[in-house]
Design a protein around this motif. Structure first.
Motif, short mmCIF file in Angstrom:
data_model
loop_
_atom_site.label_atom_id
_atom_site.label_comp_id
_atom_site.label_asym_id
_atom_site.label_seq_id
_atom_site.Cartn_x
_atom_site.Cartn_y
_atom_site.Cartn_z
N ASP A 82 0.79 -1.24 0.00
CA ASP A 82 0.00 0.00 0.00
C ASP A 82 0.82 1.29 0.00
OD1 ASP A 82 -2.02 -1.92 0.37
OD2 ASP A 82 -1.71 -1.80 2.52
N ASN A 83 1.89 1.30 0.76
CA ASN A 83 2.61 2.56 0.91
C ASN A 83 3.94 2.57 0.17
OD1 ASN A 83 0.58 3.71 2.57
ND2 ASN A 83 1.31 2.39 4.23
N LEU A 84 4.13 1.63 -0.74
CA LEU A 84 5.39 1.60 -1.49
C LEU A 84 5.36 2.65 -2.61
CD1 LEU A 84 6.05 -2.24 -1.95
CD2 LEU A 84 6.74 -0.72 -0.07
N SER A 85 6.55 3.15 -2.96
CA SER A 85 6.67 4.07 -4.09
C SER A 85 6.54 3.28 -5.39
CB SER A 85 8.04 4.75 -4.05
OG SER A 85 9.04 3.78 -4.33
N GLU A 86 6.40 4.00 -6.48
CA GLU A 86 6.34 3.39 -7.81
C GLU A 86 7.56 2.48 -8.05
OE1 GLU A 86 4.12 2.90 -11.04
OE2 GLU A 86 3.65 4.69 -9.87
N ASP A 87 8.75 2.97 -7.72
CA ASP A 87 9.99 2.20 -7.93
C ASP A 87 10.01 0.95 -7.05
OD1 ASP A 87 10.82 4.00 -9.76
OD2 ASP A 87 12.36 4.93 -8.50
N GLU A 88 9.57 1.10 -5.82
CA GLU A 88 9.56 -0.05 -4.92
C GLU A 88 8.58 -1.12 -5.42
OE1 GLU A 88 10.66 2.07 -0.65
OE2 GLU A 88 8.61 2.21 -1.41
N ARG A 89 7.44 -0.67 -5.93
CA ARG A 89 6.47 -1.64 -6.46
C ARG A 89 7.03 -2.33 -7.71
NH1 ARG A 89 1.92 0.87 -8.16
NH2 ARG A 89 2.35 2.91 -7.28
N ALA A 90 7.77 -1.58 -8.53
CA ALA A 90 8.39 -2.19 -9.72
C ALA A 90 9.38 -3.27 -9.29
CB ALA A 90 9.08 -1.12 -10.56
N ALA A 91 10.13 -3.00 -8.22
CA ALA A 91 11.11 -3.99 -7.73
C ALA A 91 10.39 -5.23 -7.20
CB ALA A 91 11.98 -3.36 -6.64
N VAL A 92 9.29 -5.03 -6.49
CA VAL A 92 8.50 -6.17 -5.98
C VAL A 92 7.98 -6.99 -7.16
CG1 VAL A 92 6.36 -6.82 -4.81
CG2 VAL A 92 7.86 -5.09 -3.79
N ARG A 93 7.48 -6.30 -8.18
CA ARG A 93 6.96 -7.04 -9.36
C ARG A 93 8.06 -7.87 -10.00
NH1 ARG A 93 4.43 -2.04 -10.54
NH2 ARG A 93 5.85 -1.64 -12.27
N ASN A 94 9.23 -7.27 -10.17
CA ASN A 94 10.32 -7.99 -10.82
C ASN A 94 10.77 -9.22 -10.02
OD1 ASN A 94 13.70 -7.97 -11.34
ND2 ASN A 94 12.30 -8.21 -13.05
N GLN A 95 10.70 -9.10 -8.70
CA GLN A 95 11.21 -10.20 -7.87
C GLN A 95 10.17 -11.26 -7.55
OE1 GLN A 95 13.31 -8.65 -4.38
NE2 GLN A 95 14.11 -7.03 -5.70
N HIS A 96 8.91 -10.89 -7.53
CA HIS A 96 7.91 -11.82 -6.96
C HIS A 96 6.76 -12.16 -7.89
CE1 HIS A 96 9.84 -11.33 -3.04
NE2 HIS A 96 9.86 -10.03 -3.29
N VAL A 97 6.66 -11.46 -9.03
CA VAL A 97 5.43 -11.54 -9.81
C VAL A 97 5.72 -11.90 -11.27
CG1 VAL A 97 3.56 -10.10 -10.73
CG2 VAL A 97 4.20 -9.91 -8.33
N GLY A 98 4.87 -12.75 -11.84
CA GLY A 98 4.89 -12.99 -13.28
C GLY A 98 3.54 -12.59 -13.86
N PHE A 99 3.54 -12.19 -15.14
CA PHE A 99 2.30 -11.73 -15.78
C PHE A 99 2.06 -12.44 -17.09
CE2 PHE A 99 3.36 -7.89 -13.38
CZ PHE A 99 2.14 -7.63 -12.79
N ILE A 100 0.80 -12.71 -17.36
CA ILE A 100 0.39 -13.12 -18.71
C ILE A 100 -0.84 -12.28 -19.07
CG2 ILE A 100 -0.38 -15.02 -20.16
CD1 ILE A 100 0.97 -16.88 -18.24
#
Ligand SMILES: Nc1ncnc2c1ncn2[C@@H]1O[C@H](COP(=O)(O)OP(=O)(O)O)[C@@H](O)[C@H]1O
Ligand SMILES: [Mg+2]
Length: 239
Positions: A82-100
């Protein structure tokens, strides 16, 4: 039939708590998600279903850290988004998330192999080329490694995007209408691969679909209508 919540002892990998999203559009506020809550354990397979405009893509985007909720909370792999910055969320996505995505979203100027390499190189992974080739081989496209997306069929492009999505060994894989642009035979092959790769990697799968046959392949289903969870709010476990 068992009622949600289930097996609280298993590790929670995604927790959505009272999530609300309001867009400001044309000068007025439009609330498209109303207090949605659910929790998934590691390895769960989960479908979000509902008619067009019911908020499925919005909910997926909030869960995956693509966008921020108006109120409520998302925990992904024990990280509160909730309180992460745009950059922090991008890092979380790169490390923990896959998309289709429904429309594949491969980078058109990169080959199939290079598309799969992108997330690996972003992480500075060693042996990235070997990993990417092995993944392309796993989805039956080793011989298409140097083709560009425009030179591939829809089904082939979606298989490349599957290889890309699993490259980072994501904790959670989010798939938004992954068969929406594919014919029935091609859909079946992509879906089988998706579930096989998911099982092999022990990934948690969150699938948005209006295809009830596809939704039936997951363990649990959340129904949305007009941004609200359709009652009963308890979710049935199918198997
Ligand atoms: N960026 C946005 N600005 C304003 N309204 C939006 C935006 N994105 C989606 N919406 C609206 O939110 C509602 C839910 O959209 P969406 O999550 O895409 O639904 P679904 O994926 O179930 O079709 C729709 O009414 C849509 O018009
Ligand atoms: Mg959608």
């Amino acid at each position: 039939m068992r009622l949600y919540p289930i097996l609280p002892s298993r590790m929670s990998i995604l927790r959505v708590d009272n999530l609300t999203k309001t867009y400001a559009s044309a000068g007025h506020a439009l609330t498209v998600l109303h207090a949605v809550s659910f929790e998934l354990a590691a390895g769960d397979t989960f479908a979000i279903v509902g008619p067009s405009g019911s908020g499925k893509t919005t909910l997926l985007g909030l869960c995956a850290g693509l966008d921020r909720a108006t109120s409520g909370s998302v925990w992904l792999n024990n990280i509160q988004l909730d309180n992460l910055s745009e950059d922090e969320r991008a890092a979380v996505r790169n490390q923990h998330v896959g998309f289709i995505f429904q429309n594949f979203q491969l980078l058109p100027t990169l080959t199939a192999l290079e598309n799969v390499l992108v997330p690996l190189e972003l992480r500075g992974q060693r042996g990235a080329a070997k990993t990417a080739l092995a993944l392309l081989d796993r989805v039956g496209l080793a011989d298409r490694a140097h083709h560009y997306p425009a030179q591939l069929s829809g089904g082939e492009q979606q298989r490349v995007s599957l290889a890309r999505a699993f490259a980072n060994r994501p904790a959670v894989l989010f798939a938004d209408e992954p068969t929406g642009n594919l014919d029935p035979d091609t859909s079946e092959r992509v879906v089988n691969l998706l579930f096989e790769l998911n099982r092999e990697a022990g990934t948690t799968l969150v699938l948005v679909t209006h295809d009830l046959e596809l939704a039936a392949k997951t363990q649990r289903t959340l129904r949305l209508r007009g941004g609200k969870v359709v009652e009963p709010a308890v979710m049935a476990e199918k198997r």
